[in-house]
Design a protein around this motif. Structure first.
Motif, short mmCIF file in Angstrom:
data_model
loop_
_atom_site.label_atom_id
_atom_site.label_comp_id
_atom_site.label_asym_id
_atom_site.label_seq_id
_atom_site.Cartn_x
_atom_site.Cartn_y
_atom_site.Cartn_z
N GLY A 1 2.25 5.05 14.35
CA GLY A 1 3.59 4.64 14.76
C GLY A 1 4.65 4.58 13.68
O GLY A 1 5.80 4.23 13.97
N LEU A 2 4.29 4.95 12.45
CA LEU A 2 5.28 4.86 11.37
C LEU A 2 6.19 6.10 11.41
O LEU A 2 6.13 6.97 10.55
N MET A 3 7.01 6.14 12.44
CA MET A 3 7.85 7.32 12.67
C MET A 3 9.05 6.90 13.50
O MET A 3 8.97 5.99 14.32
N PHE B 1 0.83 -1.20 0.00
CA PHE B 1 0.00 0.00 0.00
C PHE B 1 0.87 1.26 0.00
O PHE B 1 2.08 1.17 -0.11
N THR B 2 0.21 2.40 0.04
CA THR B 2 0.96 3.65 -0.17
C THR B 2 1.65 4.14 1.11
O THR B 2 1.09 4.06 2.20
N HIS B 3 2.84 4.64 0.95
CA HIS B 3 3.59 5.33 1.99
C HIS B 3 4.42 6.42 1.32
O HIS B 3 4.68 6.37 0.12
N ASN B 4 4.86 7.36 2.13
CA ASN B 4 5.94 8.23 1.68
C ASN B 4 6.88 8.40 2.86
O ASN B 4 6.67 7.80 3.92
N VAL B 5 7.94 9.17 2.66
CA VAL B 5 8.82 9.41 3.80
C VAL B 5 9.20 10.88 3.83
O VAL B 5 9.48 11.49 2.80
N HIS C 1 9.34 10.15 9.14
CA HIS C 1 8.09 9.38 9.22
C HIS C 1 7.37 9.36 7.89
O HIS C 1 7.67 10.12 6.97
N CYS C 2 6.35 8.51 7.85
CA CYS C 2 5.42 8.53 6.73
C CYS C 2 4.50 9.72 6.92
O CYS C 2 4.03 10.00 8.03
N HIS C 3 4.24 10.46 5.84
CA HIS C 3 3.37 11.64 5.96
C HIS C 3 1.91 11.32 5.62
O HIS C 3 1.09 12.24 5.51
N LEU C 4 1.57 10.06 5.46
CA LEU C 4 0.16 9.70 5.51
C LEU C 4 -0.17 9.74 7.00
O LEU C 4 0.37 8.98 7.80
N LEU C 5 -1.00 10.68 7.38
CA LEU C 5 -1.02 11.07 8.79
C LEU C 5 -1.54 9.97 9.71
O LEU C 5 -1.14 9.89 10.86
N ARG C 6 -2.41 9.11 9.19
CA ARG C 6 -2.86 8.01 10.05
C ARG C 6 -1.71 7.03 10.29
O ARG C 6 -1.54 6.53 11.39
N HIS C 7 -0.92 6.80 9.25
CA HIS C 7 0.24 5.93 9.42
C HIS C 7 1.20 6.52 10.46
O HIS C 7 1.70 5.82 11.34
N GLU C 8 1.44 7.80 10.32
CA GLU C 8 2.32 8.48 11.27
C GLU C 8 1.78 8.33 12.69
O GLU C 8 2.50 7.95 13.62
CU CU Z 1 2.55 5.28 5.35
#
Ligand code: CU
Ligand code: C2O
Length: 529
Positions: free
Chosen positions: A501-503, A432-436, A491-498
């Motif tokens: 815990g994706l940080m 799925f989608t992520h960015n950093v 972190h990932c800037h998909l804010l729900r991911h962030e």
């Molecule tokens: Cu993400």
């Protein structure tokens, strides 16, 4: 565990799609209910059991049809005063309010110095700035200067908490190229909600020494375009959905600067659009409905070396693009997003990969004032030589973790020595989608799977979309500021991911210095715990 019904906020005509379970190659067709159950699992387990096989909601959101009948709101330029020591001082107050987006219905929102979004701050390279940030909300927040090179104590990450009723006054010297930066809250685990409710604004940097002839009259031929997707409930209130969809809310209503169905009159031959993706999860593929060629002139951290002529630029959450487009007298054209190519994402429809999204209509006047020709050269953007790098770090993004770890505000994940040039090698293994996004620095994309970056990724970046299973090597210099106690985030800037815990956290230390063993959150001298 009970299924969470996610249907009430969804348009009636959502359709089911095949779900491709990317890593296993299995295929299954899920009903909506079944997908909702998977989403509920995502929420309930809090991530420990999450595997890449847990699928996203596979239905595409039906983007609302709009008519462009409302003039685009232009966020005001923030006023500032010059303190006796020469510091340019801004004031921002995070506050609650009511915004009428449409149909005369009041929506409760948050904004800076107003009910929705915030004013545009503008400063020059070489200036010392300070921002007096007051929190008039009922809950703690923070304000982060996204893209800014500054000391970690001033960064406004999760450790610089501003308690309700408190004021926080970060100050720093602006010393980086002219760029379209932005600001937004960054409270631990709550960023999605704070940004979604309306807390965001632009922070434009100018550099009088490097000033190619580009349209530059704010609100006239230099237009801020803050793009967000939203979902309204039956009472006209903003909703983030009742389920915990992956990757966060994909809204069916698009707004620019808080305006739904916005048009902008163009009175010059060329217009510069500073596009910020301030959505929480949606990735756009920005261009025009007639596929006209425009010039991409700048990315996150500054101008490109020269204009890049193209018809589309992909923008994931947090990324910016400055583009210059020419218009003919009397015509209209519409800025839109057309089916972002998301790479090896499974079920791309769930991430907006099939959406055609109308964004902003440009209406050219019958007679247009002349604009400067686009210069061939915009800025010096020297490539950071790979040979300069002394450290390489690997980051694997999977589910809500980086290298198998979730964000722990008390753990320092990486220790960087000031002055170092480093290569951060980042790969997402999720389908799925992520960015950093990396704080403090502007980086360059060295290569992607060993290939030189495309022109739109050849300039200064602080956020980059991660196509699944591709190897992004980012090169950057860590300069000026050291503090073993105070971390910067990546972190990932998909804010729900962030938020989930994706940080991770890094500190920059002086040569021979060690990081503090744990981090204590403070309120920058105000409040905190
Ligand atoms: Cu993400
Ligand atoms: Cu725009 Cu760490 O965020």
């Amino acid at each position: 565990m009970h299924p969470i019904d996610t249907t009430p906020h969804l348009p009636a005509n959502r359709r089911g799609h095949d779900l491709r379970l990317g890593l296993t190659g299995r295929r299954a067709t899920m009903t909506r209910r079944r997908a909702s159950v998977v989403m509920a699992v995502l929420a309930v387990v809090g991530g420990t059991v999450l595997t890449a096989c847990d699928g996203p909601d596979t239905t595409a959101v039906a983007i609302e049809d709009v008519e462009f009948t409302t003039p685009l709101a232009i966020p005001p330029l923030a006023e500032s005063r010059i303190a006796s020591d020469g510091t340019r001082v801004f004031e921002l107050t995070a506050q609650e309010g009511t915004t009428v987006f449409r149909d005369g219905v009041g929506t409760s929102t948050w904004g800076f110095n107003g009910s929705y979004l915030g004013p545009t701050l503008r400063a020059e390279r070489g200036e010392r700035v300070a921002v007096e940030v007051t929190n008039a909300l009922d809950e703690r927040t923070t304000v982060h200067w996204h893209g800014m090179h500054l000391p970690p104590e001033m960064d406004g990450g999760p450790h610089q908490v501003i308690e309700p009723g408190e004021m926080w006054r970060p100050t720093w010297l602006v010393d980086q190229p002219a760029a379209t930066l932005w600001y937004h809250p960054h409270p631990h685990g709550e960023t999605e909600r704070h940004v979604y409710r309306g807390l965001a604004g632009l922070f434009l940097l100018e550099d009088p020494a490097v000033s190619p002839e580009l349209p530059r009259e704010y609100g006239v031929d230099d237009i801020p375009v803050v793009v967000q997707d939203k979902e309204f409930d039956d009472d006209g209130q903003l909703t983030l959905g009742t389920g915990r969809q992956e990757p966060g809310l994909m809204g069916s209503t698009i707004m620019v600067n808080g305006t739904i169905g916005a048009y902008q009159k163009v009175t010059t031959e060329r217009v510069r659009l500073r596009v910020l993706n301030a959505s929480t999860a949606r990735t756009y593929n920005i261009g025009f409905d007639d596929d006209r060629v425009f010039a991409l002139v700048g990315t996150d951290g500054g101008l490109l070396a020269g204009p890049h002529e193209t018809t589309r630029v992909r923008l994931s959450p947090g990324e910016r693009a400055e583009l210059v487009v020419a218009v003919e007298p009397g015509e209209t054209t519409t800025l839109n997003s057309d089916s972002p190519a998301l790479g090896r994402v499974a079920a791309p429809a769930a991430y907006g990969g099939e959406d055609v999204v109308p964004i902003l209509e440009l209406r050219a006047a019958q007679s247009l004032a002349p604009s400067p020709e686009l210069p061939e050269k915009l800025a010096d953007v020297p490539r950071i030589p790979e040979s300069e790098a002394t450290v390489t770090r690997d980051f694997q993004v999977a589910v809500r973790m980086i290298n198998g770890r979730r964000m722990d505000p008390e753990r320092i994940d990486e220790v960087v020595t000031v002055g170092a040039t480093e290569i951060w090698e980042v790969e997402s293994i999720d389908p799925f989608t992520h960015n950093v996004h990396i704080h403090d620095v502007q980086f360059q994309v060295l290569d992607i799977d060993g290939e030189a970056p495309p022109p739109e990724l050849a300039g200064w970046k602080d956020t980059v979309y991660l196509e699944p299973r591709r190897d992004y090597r980012l090169i950057m210099r860590f300069e000026d500021y050291t503090d073993p106690d105070s971390p910067y985030m990546y972190h990932c800037h998909l804010l729900r991911h962030e938020d989930e815990g994706l940080m991770g956290q890094f500190v920059v230390v002086g040569a021979g210095q060690e990081a503090a063993s744990s981090v204590v959150t403070d309120g920058g001298g105000h409040g905190g715990h």
